[in-house]
Design a protein around this motif. Structure first.
Motif, PDB file in Angstrom:
ATOM      1  N   LYS A 145       0.815  -1.223   0.000  1.00  0.00           N
ATOM      2  CA  LYS A 145       0.000   0.000   0.000  1.00  0.00           C
ATOM      3  C   LYS A 145       0.847   1.270   0.000  1.00  0.00           C
ATOM      4  CE  LYS A 145      -3.763  -2.417   2.421  1.00  0.00           C
ATOM      5  NZ  LYS A 145      -3.366  -3.663   1.811  1.00  0.00           N
ATOM      6  N   ARG A 167      -2.660   1.229  -2.600  1.00  0.00           N
ATOM      7  CA  ARG A 167      -3.551   1.454  -1.462  1.00  0.00           C
ATOM      8  C   ARG A 167      -4.948   0.914  -1.758  1.00  0.00           C
ATOM      9  NH1 ARG A 167      -2.333   7.779  -0.549  1.00  0.00           N
ATOM     10  NH2 ARG A 167      -0.093   7.586  -0.377  1.00  0.00           N
ATOM     11  N   GLU A 168      -5.717   0.705  -0.691  1.00  0.00           N
ATOM     12  CA  GLU A 168      -7.080   0.168  -0.838  1.00  0.00           C
ATOM     13  C   GLU A 168      -7.922   1.012  -1.789  1.00  0.00           C
ATOM     14  OE1 GLU A 168      -8.555  -2.584  -0.006  1.00  0.00           O
ATOM     15  OE2 GLU A 168      -6.689  -3.303   0.901  1.00  0.00           O
ATOM     16  N   ARG A 255     -10.087  -1.455  -7.133  1.00  0.00           N
ATOM     17  CA  ARG A 255     -10.227  -2.753  -6.473  1.00  0.00           C
ATOM     18  C   ARG A 255     -11.660  -3.223  -6.453  1.00  0.00           C
ATOM     19  NH1 ARG A 255      -5.788  -4.387  -3.723  1.00  0.00           N
ATOM     20  NH2 ARG A 255      -4.366  -2.713  -3.169  1.00  0.00           N
TER      21      ARG A 255
END
Ligand SMILES: [Zn+2]
Length: 256
Positions: A145, A167-168, A255
């Motif tokens: 991340k 990152r998410e 994502r």
């Protein structure tokens, strides 16, 4: 944070100014131009893996003529980076596209490529970004991340590693040569969009797809440079001036 690439080590690398060192004492020199070479012996099947110096120089001359600027503009627009972003370009080559994105956004950037000649050229031109020589097919040498944007501009793709360092809430930008790219030199190519969407499907969904295309009248020297850049320099007949099409499919993923 950069991570050590010695097999199975993956400790954080700290800079001492002239080198990067991990807690286990593995050490990597920082070159005068500012890049760090994290290649391991098993990464280099030949002495100079990746792009040759001649191909790097040819690509750099092409970028300098401005013919690829419309592609860079398309990448900047779809990347949508702002000053808070941190962008990683995997397979950054001479850093042309990463430099274009980070300068426009005023954000941090890191580039990695297996070709030392390309990364050296990138580091000489753009001291703002972090430049790394490594084999990203094996391991993208940053901690989990680390980045809000990961780009792969006509490079080799490593979905698992791209997902690990993103990152998410980050986004992934993949640029593929479109079927029309350099159609005058190599005929119509395959449309690789669907296969790429499937390749990333386990972790990512496609949220945007655009095609950016530009054509340009190139003189004979620039046509030679295009052939060098795509490793087709050997022609029986000398090439003349030509009108060439440059075209990329730009895919943005988030994502699942
Ligand atoms: Zn180490």
């Amino acid at each position: 944070m950069l991570l050590c690439t010695v097999r199975n080590c993956r400790q954080v690398l700290e800079s001492t100014g002239k080198r990067m060192v991990c807690a286990r004492g593995h050490s990597f020199d920082i070159a005068r131009s500012g890049y760090v070479n994290l290649l391991q012996p098993q990464d280099s099947r030949s002495r100079a893996p990746g792009d040759s110096a001649a191909a790097v120089a040819a690509r750099r001359r092409l970028h300098d003529t401005g013919v690829t600027e419309p592609l860079a503009r398309g990448i900047r627009e779809i990347a949508g980076a702002s000053s808070v972003d941190s962008v990683l370009d995997v397979g950054c080559g001479d850093g042309f596209y990463l430099g274009s994105v980070t300068r426009a956004a005023g954000c941090a950037g890191s580039g990695v490529d297996i070709a030392l000649a390309a990364v050296d050229a990138a580091a000489r031109r753009n001291t703002e970004c972090q430049w790394v020589v490594a084999n990203a097919d094996r391991f993208v040498p940053w901690s989990e991340k680390s980045f809000s944007v990961v780009m792969s501009i006509t490079g080799r793709m490593n979905p698992a590693e791209f997902g690990r360092v993103l990152r998410e809430d980050g986004r992934l930008l993949v640029a593929l040569p479109s079927p029309e790219d350099l159609i005058e030199l190599r005929g119509a190519g395959r449309d690789r969009t669907q296969r790429t969407v499937e390749e990333f499907g386990g972790q990512f969904r496609l949220v945007r797809h655009e095609r950016v295309t530009t054509t340009s009248e190139l003189d004979a020297a620039s046509v030679e440079d295009v052939l060098l850049a795509i490793y087709r320099p050997l022609r029986k007949e000398p090439v003349g001036a030509m009108r060439l099409t440059f075209s990329l499919d730009l895919l943005v993923f988030e994502r699942l």
